[in-house]
Each structure stands twice: as structure tokens, then as C-alpha cells.
Enzyme design. Sequence first.
Site, PDB file in Angstrom:
ATOM      1  N   ASN A  19      -6.896   3.149   6.837  1.00  0.00           N
ATOM      2  CA  ASN A  19      -6.229   2.743   8.195  1.00  0.00           C
ATOM      3  C   ASN A  19      -7.236   2.964   8.980  1.00  0.00           C
ATOM      4  OD1 ASN A  19      -4.765   0.567   6.244  1.00  0.00           O
ATOM      5  ND2 ASN A  19      -3.068   2.823   6.370  1.00  0.00           N
ATOM      6  N   HIS A  79      -1.773   7.955  -0.959  1.00  0.00           N
ATOM      7  CA  HIS A  79      -1.910   6.393  -0.443  1.00  0.00           C
ATOM      8  C   HIS A  79      -2.738   5.635  -1.544  1.00  0.00           C
ATOM      9  CE1 HIS A  79      -3.088   4.164   3.013  1.00  0.00           C
ATOM     10  NE2 HIS A  79      -1.982   3.939   2.100  1.00  0.00           N
ATOM     11  N   GLU A 115      -6.138   7.270  -1.406  1.00  0.00           N
ATOM     12  CA  GLU A 115      -6.009   8.256  -0.174  1.00  0.00           C
ATOM     13  C   GLU A 115      -5.487   9.231  -0.852  1.00  0.00           C
ATOM     14  OE1 GLU A 115      -5.871   6.421   3.396  1.00  0.00           O
ATOM     15  OE2 GLU A 115      -7.607   6.837   4.082  1.00  0.00           O
ATOM     16  N   SER A 130       1.321   5.416   4.628  1.00  0.00           N
ATOM     17  CA  SER A 130       0.518   4.865   5.067  1.00  0.00           C
ATOM     18  C   SER A 130       0.046   6.211   6.397  1.00  0.00           C
ATOM     19  CB  SER A 130       0.694   3.260   5.256  1.00  0.00           C
ATOM     20  OG  SER A 130       0.859   2.553   4.587  1.00  0.00           O
TER      21      SER A 130
HETATM   22  N1  LIG Z   1       2.214  -2.795   1.914  1.00  0.00           N
HETATM   23  C1  LIG Z   1       1.380  -2.116   1.115  1.00  0.00           C
HETATM   24  O1  LIG Z   1       0.542  -2.844   1.533  1.00  0.00           O
HETATM   25  C2  LIG Z   1       1.142  -0.599   1.432  1.00  0.00           C
HETATM   26  C3  LIG Z   1       0.515  -0.406   0.811  1.00  0.00           C
HETATM   27  C4  LIG Z   1      -0.099   0.825   1.037  1.00  0.00           C
HETATM   28  C5  LIG Z   1       1.035   1.802   1.636  1.00  0.00           C
HETATM   29  N2  LIG Z   1       2.229   1.278   1.708  1.00  0.00           N
HETATM   30  C6  LIG Z   1       3.315   2.335   2.387  1.00  0.00           C
HETATM   31  O2  LIG Z   1       4.708   1.989   0.334  1.00  0.00           O
HETATM   32  C7  LIG Z   1       5.905   2.308   1.443  1.00  0.00           C
HETATM   33  C8  LIG Z   1       6.289   1.318   0.438  1.00  0.00           C
HETATM   34  O3  LIG Z   1       5.757  -0.037   0.631  1.00  0.00           O
HETATM   35  P1  LIG Z   1       6.299  -1.069   0.183  1.00  0.00           P
HETATM   36  O4  LIG Z   1       5.087  -2.464   0.671  1.00  0.00           O
HETATM   37  O5  LIG Z   1       6.108  -1.210  -1.032  1.00  0.00           O
HETATM   38  O6  LIG Z   1       7.476  -1.700   0.796  1.00  0.00           O
HETATM   39  P2  LIG Z   1       8.981  -2.366   0.286  1.00  0.00           P
HETATM   40  O7  LIG Z   1       9.611  -2.663   0.982  1.00  0.00           O
HETATM   41  O8  LIG Z   1       8.484  -3.727  -0.930  1.00  0.00           O
HETATM   42  O9  LIG Z   1       9.907  -1.659  -0.951  1.00  0.00           O
HETATM   43  C9  LIG Z   1      10.597  -0.497  -0.798  1.00  0.00           C
HETATM   44  C10 LIG Z   1      12.230  -0.370  -1.803  1.00  0.00           C
HETATM   45  O10 LIG Z   1      12.384   0.938  -1.379  1.00  0.00           O
HETATM   46  C11 LIG Z   1      13.530   1.238  -1.470  1.00  0.00           C
HETATM   47  N3  LIG Z   1      13.341   1.557  -0.901  1.00  0.00           N
HETATM   48  C12 LIG Z   1      14.897   2.211   0.729  1.00  0.00           C
HETATM   49  N4  LIG Z   1      15.397   2.821   1.794  1.00  0.00           N
HETATM   50  C13 LIG Z   1      15.211   4.163  -0.395  1.00  0.00           C
HETATM   51  C14 LIG Z   1      15.879   5.300  -0.941  1.00  0.00           C
HETATM   52  N5  LIG Z   1      16.429   5.905   0.284  1.00  0.00           N
HETATM   53  N6  LIG Z   1      15.841   5.536  -1.951  1.00  0.00           N
HETATM   54  C15 LIG Z   1      15.391   4.184  -2.988  1.00  0.00           C
HETATM   55  N7  LIG Z   1      14.852   3.666  -2.686  1.00  0.00           N
HETATM   56  C16 LIG Z   1      14.780   3.291  -1.467  1.00  0.00           C
HETATM   57  C17 LIG Z   1      13.986  -0.610  -1.133  1.00  0.00           C
HETATM   58  O11 LIG Z   1      14.970  -1.365  -1.550  1.00  0.00           O
HETATM   59  C18 LIG Z   1      12.518  -1.597  -1.819  1.00  0.00           C
HETATM   60  O12 LIG Z   1      12.486  -1.789  -3.181  1.00  0.00           O
HETATM   61  C19 LIG Z   1       5.833   2.656   3.165  1.00  0.00           C
HETATM   62  O13 LIG Z   1       5.600   3.669   2.996  1.00  0.00           O
HETATM   63  C20 LIG Z   1       4.045   1.553   2.963  1.00  0.00           C
HETATM   64  O14 LIG Z   1       3.905   2.732   4.644  1.00  0.00           O
HETATM   65  C21 LIG Z   1       2.152   0.107   1.648  1.00  0.00           C
END
Ligand SMILES: NC(=O)c1ccc[n+]([C@@H]2O[C@H](COP(=O)([O-])OP(=O)(O)OC[C@H]3O[C@@H](n4cnc5c(N)ncnc54)[C@H](O)[C@@H]3O)[C@@H](O)[C@H]2O)c1
Length: 302
Positions: free
Chosen positions: A190, A140, A152, A119
Amino acid sequence: MAIQKIFVVGAGLMGSGIAQTAITNGYDVILNDQRQEALDRAKVGIQRALNRDVEKGRMTQEACEEAMSRLSFDTTMESAREAQLVIEAIYENLEAKQAVFSALEEICPPETIFASNTSSISLTALGAATKRPSRVVGMHFFSPVPKMRLCEVIFGLLTDQAVLDEIKEVGERLGKTLILSDDKPGFIVNRALLPMLNEACVIVGSFIGTVEDVDNGMKLGCNHPMGPLELADMVGLDILLNVMMVMDKEYGAKYHPSMLLRKMVTAGFLGRKSGAGFYLYEDGKKMGVNPALTREHHLCEE
Ligand SMILES: NC(=O)c1ccc[n+]([C@@H]2O[C@H](COP(=O)([O-])OP(=O)(O)OC[C@H]3O[C@@H](n4cnc5c(N)ncnc54)[C@H](O)[C@@H]3O)[C@@H](O)[C@H]2O)c1
């Protein structure tokens, strides 16, 4: 290079949503997480979502089974060598994401495209952790991925036009509308949205308006489908805070995170996913305003 198999790293909220969207649009997907329990949870969640689509007549039973047959799971990164595209969706941390890309660098053929769902992190910085910065790109997605129609696409300083063209094709096959952004923190959406969510926190934190009045104000006065605080709870208050901190560092005071937002994250109020944020949630259903926010002496701002 025809993209048919996608390796998704991180099976959390976004990674499982990306995997679900990809298998229902004809891609083969290997979903990776370092935690087996995250993969188990993702499998149950995706199956449940597709079953619901079948019940509602949005998908046939046959299409559901076919989509699930295209999904496999791996706690190691070894099977990434089979994919033409990797989409990384682990937590928002530069070093952790760079470590994933440098590990994949050793496994994947040089033409594999490395996309990140970050993000806020620079795609140029992620590309620098690899020997293929021209094949590193941002994809994104927005939450919930199967429903939200936007992707995006972010180009780093060295991203090839040919890679952007290939990603455009993938995004369109996933049913998304693509918008193109330069590699600047917050990208397009964002950068415009987060200051508004943050300011909604400031308004509550400085007793100008209540949680419900802020949300009603933006829904009824500006025709937003969700209030900013409902949306902040859905995004995750920890994620919102992290991105605000990145933008604050880059652009300065205009993006300084609200004191109330920081306090809520410290208190463990992370939004929907933790059962409490600006509102309380039970089984994903919004119950009412978090009582901690109705005690004025706990509010704090600015
Ligand atoms: N939550 C949102 O609304 C949103 C929207 C757009 C983008 N994002 C981006 O997406 C990404 C993920 O966000 P999320 O909300 O899904 O997070 P989340 O915490 O729900 O999931 C992250 C997952 O990654 C796993 N993980 C961590 N390190 C790892 C590794 N080295 N190898 C393999 N797996 C690993 C964790 O075990 C976890 O299951 C972030 O970069 C966030 O900024 C989030």
C-alpha cells in the site's frame, strides 16, 4: 504448535475470503461476526464460490463438501479457545481491533497467535492491547483472497521470530507467497500503490483526464491488468480514504487524500460494494462511468 483450527473475526469481504481459502486448504475454521446476517451472507457466498469451482472442474464435489464441513459459525467469541490462530478482519479502526484482541485475551490460551488483516494499523499498537505482544502479527491478505497470491506478513516491535516462522508455514499452506514487512503504515504494497490510486483521483478531479482515459492510460501504457480507478472501486473508496488518512498523519503531505476521493466517500460512492464508485455496477458487473463524474462543475481539485 501445530495450527489446525483458525478463528476468523469479521465475516465481511476479507474475513469470508480468508475462511474460504483456509477450509479449501485443509484448515478447520470458525467464522465469527457480531451480526448473524453477515455470517449468513458469508455462508451463502462461500458455498456459491465452491459450487462454481466444482462446475468449472477446479474442485470435486467431494472436496467441496469436505471443505464446507470444516466451516462453522459463531456470533460469540467463546469458541476462539479451540483455535491455535485467530485472524482478525473487522473494519479498519484501532480501538475496535484492540477491543477484539483484549476480549480474546480473556478467552484464548496464552499460546494462541493473534493475527490481524489490517491494511494500515500498527501491529505494535495492537500487540500492546494484549498480554502477548510477542504473539501478535500482521497477515495482510489481498482481495479477492482466494485468488490473490500474496500475503504480507508484518512484524511488530515485539513479535517473536518463532511466530513469524509459524505464520510462514500457514501462509504457504494457504498457497500464498509471503513477503515480510516492518511495522510502518502502508507496509510494502500500500505504501507504493495507494499514492498512485490517490493521484489517479487527483487527475480526474483536476480535469486532466477522464476516468476511462486514466484507466486506459495505465492499462495500455504501463501494462497494469486493471486501471487505478477500477482497482480503487474494487478495494472500496472508504477503505482507500481511511488508509490514506493514516499514512497522511504519519508521513505528511505526500499521502494527503484527494479532495475528489473524500467527496465521493461523503456522497456514499464507495466503489463496487455500494454499486457506484468511479464506475456504476449492476450485479457486480461494471456498467459505465458514474455520471456524477462527467459533470465538470462537481469536480473540485486541488
Ligand atoms: N477490502 C479490501 O480490499 C482489504 C484488503 C486488505 C485488507 N483489508 C482489511 O481487512 C479488514 C476488513 O475489511 P473488509 O473489507 O472485509 O470489511 P467489511 O466491512 O467487508 O467486513 C467487516 C466485518 O466485520 C464485522 N465486525 C465489525 N466489528 C466486529 C466485531 N467487534 N466483532 C466481530 N465482527 C465485527 C462487520 O459486521 C463486518 O461483517 C480491514 O482491516 C481492512 O483494512 C481490506
